[in-house]
Design an enzyme around this catalytic site. Structure first.
Site, short mmCIF file in Angstrom:
data_model
loop_
_atom_site.label_atom_id
_atom_site.label_comp_id
_atom_site.label_asym_id
_atom_site.label_seq_id
_atom_site.Cartn_x
_atom_site.Cartn_y
_atom_site.Cartn_z
N GLY A 45 -17.93 -11.34 -60.01
CA GLY A 45 -19.12 -10.97 -60.76
C GLY A 45 -18.39 -10.03 -61.89
N GLN A 50 -20.14 -4.42 -68.63
CA GLN A 50 -18.53 -4.41 -68.35
C GLN A 50 -17.87 -4.71 -69.21
OE1 GLN A 50 -19.44 -6.04 -63.89
NE2 GLN A 50 -17.27 -4.77 -63.86
N CYS A 95 -14.77 -3.97 -57.62
CA CYS A 95 -15.41 -3.58 -59.20
C CYS A 95 -14.22 -4.37 -60.14
CB CYS A 95 -16.59 -3.08 -59.39
SG CYS A 95 -16.91 -2.95 -60.78
N LEU A 96 -14.68 -5.03 -60.33
CA LEU A 96 -13.43 -6.05 -62.36
C LEU A 96 -13.36 -3.58 -62.67
CD1 LEU A 96 -14.08 -9.29 -63.74
CD2 LEU A 96 -12.14 -8.32 -62.47
N HIS A 137 -24.94 -5.77 -56.12
CA HIS A 137 -24.27 -5.26 -57.40
C HIS A 137 -23.74 -4.93 -58.69
CE1 HIS A 137 -19.31 -3.95 -57.46
NE2 HIS A 137 -19.98 -4.63 -58.85
N GLU A 138 -24.67 -6.54 -59.22
CA GLU A 138 -24.35 -6.74 -60.83
C GLU A 138 -25.68 -6.26 -60.76
OE1 GLU A 138 -21.74 -7.06 -61.65
OE2 GLU A 138 -20.30 -8.08 -60.43
N HIS A 141 -25.78 -2.66 -62.19
CA HIS A 141 -24.45 -2.22 -63.09
C HIS A 141 -25.37 -2.28 -64.48
CE1 HIS A 141 -20.07 -2.18 -62.47
NE2 HIS A 141 -20.32 -2.80 -61.75
C1 QAP Z 1 -18.50 -7.70 -57.67
O1 QAP Z 1 -16.51 -7.83 -57.79
C2 QAP Z 1 -19.25 -8.35 -56.01
O2 QAP Z 1 -10.68 -4.61 -57.64
C3 QAP Z 1 -17.65 -8.50 -57.85
O3 QAP Z 1 -8.08 -5.57 -58.68
C4 QAP Z 1 -17.88 -6.78 -55.21
O4 QAP Z 1 -14.95 -9.44 -58.42
C5 QAP Z 1 -19.34 -9.53 -55.46
C6 QAP Z 1 -11.76 -7.37 -58.73
C7 QAP Z 1 -17.68 -7.51 -53.97
C8 QAP Z 1 -19.69 -9.13 -54.36
C9 QAP Z 1 -19.35 -8.46 -53.20
C10 QAP Z 1 -11.55 -6.36 -58.46
C11 QAP Z 1 -10.63 -8.51 -58.91
C12 QAP Z 1 -12.73 -8.35 -58.08
C13 QAP Z 1 -9.85 -5.56 -58.66
C14 QAP Z 1 -15.24 -8.55 -58.91
C15 QAP Z 1 -9.16 -6.80 -58.83
C16 QAP Z 1 -9.37 -7.50 -59.50
C17 QAP Z 1 -13.68 -7.80 -58.29
CO CO Z 2 -18.49 -4.89 -59.94
#
Ligand code: QAP
Ligand code: CO
Length: 175
Positions: A45, A50, A95-96, A137-138, A141
């Site tokens: 996501g 971001q 989270c990215l 979550h999004e 943001h």
């Molecule tokens: C949001 O999160 C989310 O730490 C999206 O090193 C979170 O794509 C949606 C990511 C939880 C549903 C449940 C995080 C990639 C990606 C990191 C992400 C990393 C590499 C997170």
């Molecule tokens: Co995020």
């Protein structure tokens, strides 16, 4: 359009995103570029803030049973609003924009969301499971809220300490 991920503690992530008024080529370019950077970064996501754009735009690509992310499953939401919430659930979120940190966050189990697609057509989606969590979550943001803002005082303190340590290690490994 070349995009890079904005990382905490960049203040940009606190900005409130503005509604999209024109569903034009510029929006489509942003959406396409967001998809590219999300997949490249192993994300599921991503919100426009971001990548530095304070616009009410987010994309989601939840992995399927085979842990792949087919393009068919890509959801693009413009100007989304949650119109109904029910139940409670906890999930270890990441989270990215907050790399290498994961923590349990409380969310609603089921939601109904109204949004527009890239052509500007009004859509309604009923979501549960990981998709529901990802949407919440999004949408946070878009309001300048990160998942770490939802931690208790003590967990937040622990996060700040750990995050600073990891960021320092990353810098050293690059040098
Ligand atoms: C949001 O999160 C989310 O730490 C999206 O090193 C979170 O794509 C949606 C990511 C939880 C549903 C449940 C995080 C990639 C990606 C990191 C992400 C990393 C590499 C997170
Ligand atoms: Co995020």
């Amino acid at each position: 359009m070349k995009l890079t991920i904005v990382e905490y503690p960049d203040k940009k992530l606190k900005e409130k995103s503005k509604a999209i008024e024109k569903f034009d080529k510029e929006l489509h370019k942003l959406l396409d570029a967001m998809y590219e950077v999300m997949i490249k970064s192993n994300g599921i996501g991503l919100a426009a803030i971001q990548v530095g754009h304070a616009k009410q735009v987010l994309i989601l690509n939840i992995p399927d049973e085979n842990d792949t992310q087919p393009l068919d499953n890509l959801i693009e939401m413009i100007n989304p609003t949650i119109v109904q919430r029910s139940g409670e659930t906890v999930y270890q979120e990441g989270c990215l924009s907050v790399p290498s940190f994961y923590e349990d966050i409380d969310r609603h189990e089921k939601i109904i969301v109204h949004y527009h697609d890239r052509e500007g057509s009004a859509q309604t989606l009923s979501a549960d499971g990981l998709l529901s969590i990802a949407i919440q979550h999004e949408i946070d943001h878009l309001n300048g809220i990160l998942f770490i803002d939802k931690l208790s005082y003590s967990r937040r303190k622990k996060f700040e300490k750990e995050y600073k340590r990891v960021q320092k290690e990353k810098k050293l490994s690059k040098a």
